[in-house]
Design an enzyme around this catalytic site. Sequence first.
Site, PDB file in Angstrom:
ATOM      1  N   LYS A 123     -42.706  30.393 -10.436  1.00 43.02           N
ATOM      2  CA  LYS A 123     -42.247  31.692  -9.941  1.00 43.02           C
ATOM      3  C   LYS A 123     -40.739  31.654  -9.763  1.00 43.02           C
ATOM      4  CE  LYS A 123     -42.869  35.079  -6.217  1.00 43.02           C
ATOM      5  NZ  LYS A 123     -43.646  35.444  -5.007  1.00 43.02           N
ATOM      6  N   ASP A 230     -47.611  42.400   2.814  1.00 43.83           N
ATOM      7  CA  ASP A 230     -47.833  42.969   1.482  1.00 43.83           C
ATOM      8  C   ASP A 230     -49.223  42.573   0.995  1.00 43.83           C
ATOM      9  OD1 ASP A 230     -47.132  44.528  -0.653  1.00 43.83           O
ATOM     10  OD2 ASP A 230     -46.007  42.973  -1.708  1.00 43.83           O
TER      11      ASP A 230
END
Length: 428
Positions: A123, A230
């Site tokens: 990532k 989130d």
Amino acid sequence: MKLDISYMRYMTADDFKVLQAVEQGSKNHEVVPTTLIHQLSGMRSMSGTNRSISDLAKLKLIAKLRNAKYDGYRLTYNGIDYLALHSMLNRDTVYSIGGSIGVGKESDIYKVSDKNGVEKVMKIHRLGRTSFHTVRNNRDYLKKISKNGVNWMVLSRLAANKEYQFITMLYAKGFNVPEPFDNSRHIIIMELIKGFPMRRLRKHKNLPQLYNNLMKFIVKLGCSGLIHCDFNEFNIMIKDEDEIDPNDPEEVGFVVIDFPQSISIQHKDAEYYFKRDVDCIRRFFKKKLKYEPKDDPSMLDTDGFGEGYRYAYPDFHRDIERTDNLDELVQASGYSKKHPGDRDLEDAMEDMRNTEETDEDHIEKEEEVEGKEESSDGDDYYYSESEEEESDDGYNSQDEENERIIEALSSGVGNLKMDKMGNYILED
């Protein structure tokens, strides 16, 4: 931007010394003077430094800034990519890099392998990305950031380091998160989850159990001192059937990703974000899976949520009782002893948390994502937004120019070009 490491094999040790010198000098200089680069690199001769600088500039790993008042260079995103990957290659946590498997709001996701052939996920945090989905919502914030002169590469590095701390701590505590392997600068290496994002889920063999496990994860995280902020169908991976151990009583069949925005339960808006996480799961199960449990006063069991339990969903004041201090250990946002040095990163994360979508935006994103799925090979494990472009310098602060660029991005106008510095420009 695309990750291009095709020239890394041709770079010498001196090239990396000079590149690291530019990175080190960037801590105190927007443009690092050439003389300072030479001093920090430890190179013997200035001619050797200049030769490496020339090679690095040709590869776009460093660049000159327009209208600079002195001879110097700044680090580009390509440059920091090379430095991070070079460190991981030296530590044997990465051996080969595959193709992109997803693009997030503020990150790029790639499949990589170690020297033993074990597949992992890489990532790459890229805060400051330009997207016509997010510029529309964040313009006031972007103007503030532009005025403050925030270095987006520094923030990307801080965000990656913060997320690595989160998932390392949570994984050690037994939470269903990817196993972390390495972190260098703005890049994280973690476990590859063999499954698919929950947004693709349309049927499940035991919906009440899945719903209950997701709600219990939110509560368990909260009792440990953290709120995800989130927690939705885009950041929950449903494991493939053959990856689930039926004999493991702790197996829940999903893994939660994307933690850089997480906050402490002491945060002034903790209750709001907790409720938003809960509502995201309730909305998805209601709209996509047609499952909407109600409170059942006839039930006495309060150890879970949904069908067969007293309460349909968690409540912040009723269900959150601190049992651990993970927010203190990772210095999460909102914790009373938070380091003041992370102020710029906190501003960036706060804006990301506060970017809420309307129903129309949500439908637009769903249609766009589903359209991409029809044309994909089914191998993208992470949420992939619209094709996003970015510049090395971050966002353009001129409102009128932003509006025109956004319109060009969304409509495919042919006069949208990119200059040598990686910035969008509109040709007349």
